[in-house]
Design an enzyme around this catalytic site. Structure first.
Site, PDB file in Angstrom:
ATOM      1  N   GLY A  95     -42.168  53.000   2.296  1.00  0.00           N
ATOM      2  CA  GLY A  95     -43.335  53.812   2.679  1.00  0.00           C
ATOM      3  C   GLY A  95     -43.904  54.521   1.456  1.00  0.00           C
ATOM      4  O   GLY A  95     -43.151  55.047   0.642  1.00  0.00           O
TER       5      GLY A  95
ATOM      6  N   ARG B 166     -42.409  46.374   2.429  1.00  0.00           N
ATOM      7  CA  ARG B 166     -40.984  46.194   2.693  1.00  0.00           C
ATOM      8  C   ARG B 166     -40.784  44.679   2.707  1.00  0.00           C
ATOM      9  O   ARG B 166     -41.428  43.987   3.486  1.00  0.00           O
ATOM     10  CB  ARG B 166     -40.592  46.850   4.018  1.00  0.00           C
TER      11      ARG B 166
ATOM     12  N   ASP C 115     -34.268  55.314   0.028  1.00  0.00           N
ATOM     13  CA  ASP C 115     -32.905  54.769  -0.064  1.00  0.00           C
ATOM     14  C   ASP C 115     -32.836  53.262   0.197  1.00  0.00           C
ATOM     15  O   ASP C 115     -32.029  52.559  -0.406  1.00  0.00           O
ATOM     16  CB  ASP C 115     -31.929  55.552   0.818  1.00  0.00           C
TER      17      ASP C 115
ATOM     18  N   THR D  89     -40.387  59.473  -1.522  1.00  0.00           N
ATOM     19  CA  THR D  89     -40.430  59.422  -0.048  1.00  0.00           C
ATOM     20  C   THR D  89     -40.802  60.794   0.492  1.00  0.00           C
ATOM     21  O   THR D  89     -40.339  61.815  -0.043  1.00  0.00           O
ATOM     22  CB  THR D  89     -39.079  58.978   0.562  1.00  0.00           C
TER      23      THR D  89
ATOM     24  N   ASP E  55     -39.745  61.905   3.175  1.00  0.00           N
ATOM     25  CA  ASP E  55     -38.704  62.345   4.109  1.00  0.00           C
ATOM     26  C   ASP E  55     -37.681  63.331   3.532  1.00  0.00           C
ATOM     27  O   ASP E  55     -36.977  63.998   4.279  1.00  0.00           O
ATOM     28  CB  ASP E  55     -37.945  61.127   4.666  1.00  0.00           C
TER      29      ASP E  55
ATOM     30  N   ASP F 280     -34.830  62.661   2.242  1.00  0.00           N
ATOM     31  CA  ASP F 280     -33.582  62.280   2.918  1.00  0.00           C
ATOM     32  C   ASP F 280     -32.567  61.668   1.951  1.00  0.00           C
ATOM     33  O   ASP F 280     -31.733  60.859   2.354  1.00  0.00           O
ATOM     34  CB  ASP F 280     -33.888  61.307   4.066  1.00  0.00           C
TER      35      ASP F 280
ATOM     36  N   ARG G  65     -38.406  60.130   9.512  1.00  0.00           N
ATOM     37  CA  ARG G  65     -37.422  59.095   9.894  1.00  0.00           C
ATOM     38  C   ARG G  65     -36.193  59.757  10.500  1.00  0.00           C
ATOM     39  O   ARG G  65     -36.334  60.449  11.498  1.00  0.00           O
ATOM     40  CB  ARG G  65     -37.048  58.239   8.676  1.00  0.00           C
TER      41      ARG G  65
END
Ligand code: F6P
Length: 326
Positions: A15, A76, A107, A130, A132, A134, A176
């Protein structure tokens, strides 16, 4: 002794996130400063497999630091998950003499880099791009700050209409499996409740607290729900409406607007600093790590660890949410 790097490739994968362009710019300009040739690989790993690789000069990255999205595009790539695809990618790199890679992504992208590098002995450096946040090993990821600011701006607007109508709004944000966008945007907008996947959601508790607020005529409430929470925004809305039919409930899903827009100053700085250190790392002979910043110091985490660990959410934040939202 690792051999001297001469040509590097840079790609964005997974993303997109605001600040990826600033990171590309930093990689290109630092590489050229050190006398390296720099190649842009289009559409993430797909460009490596399909040989969509372009030469980048200092001018190729002019006027992009302020732009969202990514000039290299992103994707992706299924083919890269298979050995045959990765072999094709390797051949496309070797025919140009590309001997180092900078991968800007999350990741999942780091997982691909780790496998590829082990198989074909190409040094890879990751940059955490990202929204996120994360990935463990860095306090912030490129794009998170912009995404949170976008969410905050949108939530403030929702609060205006919530106030006008005395409504409860359930606002779903991205992230996510991580709750950081929800946590930060929720605290910054004074949300009454924040639901994140890192904490169990007690629906009875939420309903009891809304019932108590209704009794004391506090009808305007914002609940921020991370998309990865066990309850989706729509499910939550149905459950609340069923138990408290007199409340006016609306759902607002912020969606992909959180991924777009001009990066904030913080994201531009983060991307520039990380991009610079990615190239320095390749030159110094580091490989298979991602560049992070922890407590304002550069930090290098092996790619395989980045794949395994998530950031921890401190209980202090959860207490702040509880105490400040009354
Ligand atoms: O990882 C970034 C992210 O925006 C997540 O927050 C979200 O779950 C996902 O990507 C959405 O992916 P897509 O753009 O493929 O729908």
């Amino acid at each position: 002794m690792s051999k001297k790097i001469k040509r590097i490739g840079v790609l964005t994968s997974g993303g997109d996130s605001p600040g990826m362009n600033a990171a590309i710019r930093a990689v290109v300009r630092t590489g050229i400063y050190h006398g390296l040739e720099v190649y842009g690989i289009m559409r993430g790993y797909s460009g490596m497999v399909e040989d969509e690789i372009v030469t980048l000069e200092n001018r190729s990255v002019a006027n992009i630091i302020q732009r969202g999205g990514t000039i290299l595009k992103t994707a992706r790539c299924k083919e890269f998950m298979e050995y045959e695809g990765r072999k094709k990618a390797y051949e496309n790199l070797t025919k140009r003499g590309i001997d180092g890679l900078v991968i800007i992504g999350g990741d999942g992208s780091f997982r691909g880099a780790q496998i590829f590098s082990n198989e074909f002995n190409i040094p890879c450096i990751g940059l955490p791009g990202t929204i996120d946040k994360d990935i463990a090993g860095t306090d912030f990821t490129i794009g998170f700050d912009t995404a949170v600011n976008t969410a905050v701006e949108a939530i403030d607007k929702v609060r205006d209409t919530a106030e006008a109508h005395d409504r409860l709004f359930i606002i779903e944000v991205m992230g996510r499996d991580a709750g950081y966008i929800a946590l930060h945007s929720g605290i910054a907008t004074g949300a009454e409740n924040i639901l994140i996947p890192e904490r169990k959601t007690d629906i009875n508790d939420i309903i009891a607290s809304l019932a108590e607020k209704e009794k004391r005529k506090k009808l305007v409430n914002l609940i921020i729900v991370a998309e990865g929470d066990e309850f989706g925004a729509n499910e939550l809305s149905s459950l609340i409406s069923e138990k408290l039919p007199t409340l006016e409930v609306r759902v607002c899903i912020l969606g992909h607007i959180q991924r777009g827009g001009s990066p904030t100053c913080m994201d531009r700085l983060l991307a520039s600093r990380m991009g610079y250190h990615a190239v320095e790392s390749l030159i110094e002979g580091r490989h298979n790590v991602f560049v992070g910043i922890l407590n304002n110091k550069m930090n290098y985490t092996p790619l395989n660890e980045a794949v395994k660990k998530k950031q921890h959410i401190n209980d202090e934040w959860m207490n702040i949410v509880k105490i400040l939202a009354t």
